[in-house]
Write a protein that holds these residues in place. Structure first.
Motif, PDB file in Angstrom:
ATOM      1  N   LYS A  10      55.539 -38.028 -81.892  1.00 25.82           N
ATOM      2  CA  LYS A  10      55.155 -39.292 -81.253  1.00 25.82           C
ATOM      3  C   LYS A  10      56.163 -39.684 -80.165  1.00 25.82           C
ATOM      4  CE  LYS A  10      54.441 -43.879 -82.634  1.00 25.82           C
ATOM      5  NZ  LYS A  10      54.925 -44.677 -83.709  1.00 25.82           N
ATOM      6  N   LEU A  11      57.446 -39.588 -80.472  1.00 30.36           N
ATOM      7  CA  LEU A  11      58.450 -39.973 -79.474  1.00 30.36           C
ATOM      8  C   LEU A  11      58.408 -39.015 -78.278  1.00 30.36           C
ATOM      9  CD1 LEU A  11      60.733 -41.808 -78.542  1.00 30.36           C
ATOM     10  CD2 LEU A  11      62.341 -40.428 -79.890  1.00 30.36           C
ATOM     11  N   ASP A  12      58.273 -37.729 -78.568  1.00 27.93           N
ATOM     12  CA  ASP A  12      58.207 -36.738 -77.489  1.00 27.93           C
ATOM     13  C   ASP A  12      57.020 -37.057 -76.563  1.00 27.93           C
ATOM     14  OD1 ASP A  12      59.039 -34.104 -76.357  1.00 27.93           O
ATOM     15  OD2 ASP A  12      57.006 -33.556 -76.949  1.00 27.93           O
ATOM     16  N   GLN A  13      55.862 -37.372 -77.169  1.00 22.30           N
ATOM     17  CA  GLN A  13      54.669 -37.668 -76.351  1.00 22.30           C
ATOM     18  C   GLN A  13      54.821 -38.969 -75.564  1.00 22.30           C
ATOM     19  OE1 GLN A  13      51.345 -37.601 -79.094  1.00 22.30           O
ATOM     20  NE2 GLN A  13      51.722 -35.443 -79.543  1.00 22.30           N
ATOM     21  N   GLU A  14      55.364 -39.995 -76.235  1.00 22.15           N
ATOM     22  CA  GLU A  14      55.543 -41.298 -75.565  1.00 22.15           C
ATOM     23  C   GLU A  14      56.460 -41.165 -74.351  1.00 22.15           C
ATOM     24  OE1 GLU A  14      54.577 -44.484 -76.003  1.00 22.15           O
ATOM     25  OE2 GLU A  14      53.276 -44.129 -77.725  1.00 22.15           O
ATOM     26  N   THR A  37      57.161 -38.459 -72.660  1.00 24.09           N
ATOM     27  CA  THR A  37      56.522 -37.621 -71.635  1.00 24.09           C
ATOM     28  C   THR A  37      55.490 -38.447 -70.850  1.00 24.09           C
ATOM     29  OG1 THR A  37      56.826 -35.762 -73.122  1.00 24.09           O
ATOM     30  CG2 THR A  37      55.397 -35.379 -71.255  1.00 24.09           C
ATOM     31  N   LYS A  38      54.735 -39.263 -71.584  1.00 23.93           N
ATOM     32  CA  LYS A  38      53.702 -40.080 -70.936  1.00 23.93           C
ATOM     33  C   LYS A  38      54.339 -41.140 -70.018  1.00 23.93           C
ATOM     34  CE  LYS A  38      51.138 -43.254 -73.125  1.00 23.93           C
ATOM     35  NZ  LYS A  38      50.591 -43.646 -74.418  1.00 23.93           N
ATOM     36  N   ARG A  39      55.349 -41.823 -70.537  1.00 27.33           N
ATOM     37  CA  ARG A  39      55.903 -42.948 -69.782  1.00 27.33           C
ATOM     38  C   ARG A  39      56.893 -42.537 -68.706  1.00 27.33           C
ATOM     39  NH1 ARG A  39      55.989 -47.945 -73.489  1.00 27.33           N
ATOM     40  NH2 ARG A  39      54.686 -47.243 -75.199  1.00 27.33           N
ATOM     41  N   ARG A  40      57.606 -41.411 -68.941  1.00 27.42           N
ATOM     42  CA  ARG A  40      58.735 -41.087 -68.067  1.00 27.42           C
ATOM     43  C   ARG A  40      58.650 -39.689 -67.461  1.00 27.42           C
ATOM     44  NH1 ARG A  40      62.894 -44.416 -69.193  1.00 27.42           N
ATOM     45  NH2 ARG A  40      64.456 -42.859 -68.637  1.00 27.42           N
ATOM     46  N   GLY A  41      57.579 -38.968 -67.808  1.00 28.86           N
ATOM     47  CA  GLY A  41      57.404 -37.636 -67.227  1.00 28.86           C
ATOM     48  C   GLY A  41      58.118 -36.534 -67.991  1.00 28.86           C
ATOM     49  N   LYS A  42      59.110 -36.886 -68.798  1.00 29.95           N
ATOM     50  CA  LYS A  42      59.795 -35.864 -69.600  1.00 29.95           C
ATOM     51  C   LYS A  42      60.487 -36.500 -70.803  1.00 29.95           C
ATOM     52  CE  LYS A  42      64.173 -35.664 -66.969  1.00 29.95           C
ATOM     53  NZ  LYS A  42      64.181 -36.833 -66.167  1.00 29.95           N
ATOM     54  N   ALA A  43      60.756 -35.623 -71.786  1.00 31.92           N
ATOM     55  CA  ALA A  43      61.495 -36.095 -72.971  1.00 31.92           C
ATOM     56  C   ALA A  43      62.736 -35.231 -73.123  1.00 31.92           C
ATOM     57  CB  ALA A  43      60.610 -35.958 -74.213  1.00 31.92           C
ATOM     58  N   GLY A  44      63.857 -35.862 -73.435  1.00 32.06           N
ATOM     59  CA  GLY A  44      65.078 -35.100 -73.704  1.00 32.06           C
ATOM     60  C   GLY A  44      64.974 -34.388 -75.046  1.00 32.06           C
ATOM     61  N   ASP A  45      66.040 -33.685 -75.402  1.00 32.33           N
ATOM     62  CA  ASP A  45      66.060 -32.951 -76.672  1.00 32.33           C
ATOM     63  C   ASP A  45      66.071 -33.922 -77.852  1.00 32.33           C
ATOM     64  OD1 ASP A  45      66.267 -30.821 -75.009  1.00 32.33           O
ATOM     65  OD2 ASP A  45      68.273 -30.195 -75.654  1.00 32.33           O
ATOM     66  N   ILE A  46      65.192 -33.647 -78.805  1.00 31.22           N
ATOM     67  CA  ILE A  46      65.066 -34.507 -79.989  1.00 31.22           C
ATOM     68  C   ILE A  46      64.995 -33.606 -81.222  1.00 31.22           C
ATOM     69  CG2 ILE A  46      63.568 -36.175 -81.187  1.00 31.22           C
ATOM     70  CD1 ILE A  46      62.375 -36.900 -78.445  1.00 31.22           C
ATOM     71  N   SER A  47      65.975 -33.677 -82.112  1.00 35.73           N
ATOM     72  CA  SER A  47      65.928 -32.891 -83.360  1.00 35.73           C
ATOM     73  C   SER A  47      66.383 -33.779 -84.512  1.00 35.73           C
ATOM     74  CB  SER A  47      66.860 -31.682 -83.282  1.00 35.73           C
ATOM     75  OG  SER A  47      66.532 -30.862 -82.195  1.00 35.73           O
ATOM     76  N   LEU A  48      65.637 -33.745 -85.599  1.00 35.01           N
ATOM     77  CA  LEU A  48      65.914 -34.620 -86.738  1.00 35.01           C
ATOM     78  C   LEU A  48      65.934 -33.861 -88.047  1.00 35.01           C
ATOM     79  CD1 LEU A  48      66.106 -37.878 -86.677  1.00 35.01           C
ATOM     80  CD2 LEU A  48      65.132 -36.878 -84.613  1.00 35.01           C
ATOM     81  N   VAL A  49      66.813 -34.297 -88.946  1.00 34.29           N
ATOM     82  CA  VAL A  49      66.762 -33.808 -90.326  1.00 34.29           C
ATOM     83  C   VAL A  49      66.555 -35.012 -91.241  1.00 34.29           C
ATOM     84  CG1 VAL A  49      68.231 -31.781 -89.928  1.00 34.29           C
ATOM     85  CG2 VAL A  49      69.296 -33.946 -90.637  1.00 34.29           C
ATOM     86  N   ALA A  50      65.874 -34.804 -92.361  1.00 34.84           N
ATOM     87  CA  ALA A  50      65.644 -35.911 -93.291  1.00 34.84           C
ATOM     88  C   ALA A  50      65.605 -35.401 -94.728  1.00 34.84           C
ATOM     89  CB  ALA A  50      64.318 -36.610 -92.964  1.00 34.84           C
TER      90      ALA A  50
END
Ligand code: SD4
Length: 318
Positions: A236-240, A242-255
């Protein structure tokens, strides 16, 4: 049940130490602090603690945070210089009633008064990386910023208490005073012992736009498995972005949740992480994308050897 999960291969030795504490019914706070200190102290990791890469003024400014998922105590330091173990200072700050997040000089004064070990955190190797980068930036007109491998962990002990913690030198060549997501609650980390915890690595400026660690914990509170929570929040964050700003930085999560079940998600290739639980010996995994989905597999011995040899290869000034 106990368990611990951490971003990147570099956490593996720390995870092993933490597992020994947890299997002897030690507490989550001690296990996670021990594990993070192990990474901070290892000189060949370029983005955490000693040996971390400097800012544009050739100073190593460090960010770290600690959260107790049972009491909600949070402590953090940002842009702190010349102390060996920012994670321990963050944990100490979490015990205060107020003044829980200290920056720069204020954090250093606190650490000094509390007797934490002072250390020049700029290694000779980091100086060479800095000088080479300055040359590359001038000659190749590349972007100066890069930075990977913040260590972020979530830990569950056999008493049911959970913690989350982070430690990083942030982006290489960052502006003096720049603070990333790692010491910011909800972004770099979040944990609630009634559900679970999450921790992030990647481009802090973008991770903060989604309060991504909190979002994953919120999804786990709704009953989602950690893997599903990570998949939903990261895509969701990656898509948001990309949609709003043209690109998404690196995003990696552990849980990890409070049953010791875990999950990871990333929008990059080759994210690695380490996990140990009561039923699983410490293992390093590497992610890859398959049919648009992030999948992980145990790191091969070849991958593990290559990781260490590239980190420790001799470094020559250009
Ligand atoms: C930061 N999130 O300071 C950190 C850097 C990092 O992988 O995690 N890089 O923005």
């Amino acid at each position: 049940m106990w368990g611990i999960i951490a971003t990147w291969r570099m956490a593996a030795e720390g995870i092993e130490k933490a597992a020994r504490i947890l299997e002897n019914d030690g507490i989550s706070g001690d296990a996670i602090e021990t594990a993070i200190k192990e990474v901070e102290d290892f000189p060949y990791y370029k983005s955490v603690g000693y040996g971390g890469l400097p800012n544009e003024e050739m100073e190593v400014e460090l960010d770290a945070a600690y959260m107790d998922g049972t009491t909600f105590d949070i402590g953090a330091v940002a842009a702190i210089k010349d102390f060996a173990n920012p994670i321990s200072i963050a944990r100490r700050l979490s015990k205060e009633a107020v003044n829980n997040l200290l920056v720069g000089e204020g954090a250093e004064k606190f650490a000094h008064k509390e007797g934490f070990e002072r250390k020049n955190m700029l290694s000779d190797r980091a100086k060479i990386h800095y000088k080479n980068r300055v040359k590359d930036v001038q000659e190749l007109e590349i972007k100066p910023y890069s930075g990977h491998d913040t260590v972020g962990m979530v830990c569950l002990d056999s008493h049911g208490d959970m913690t989350a913690a982070t430690s990083t030198s942030g982006l290489f060549m960052k502006k003096k005073g720049r603070v990333g997501d790692s010491p910011i609650s909800g972004s770099g980390f979040y944990v609630d012992s009634t559900a679970g915890g999450a921790s992030a690595t990647g481009l802090g400026e973008d991770l903060m736009k989604g309060c991504i660690s909190y979002e994953i914990v919120r999804l786990m509170k709704e009953g989602k498995h950690p893997q599903e929570a990570c998949d939903i929040a990261v895509s969701k964050l990656d898509q948001e972005l990309t949609k709003r700003r043209g690109k998404a930085g690196d995003i990696s999560l552990v849980a990890m949740n409070n049953k010791g079940e875990w999950g990871v998600a990333t929008n990059i290739e080759g994210f690695s992480f380490a996990v140990a639980t009561q039923t699983q010996k410490p293992i390093v995994y590497v992610t890859k994308r398959e049919h648009g989905k992030c999948v992980h597999q145990e790191a091969s011995s070849e991958w593990l050897e290559n990781y260490m040899s590239t980190r420790m290869a001799p470094l020559i000034e250009k």
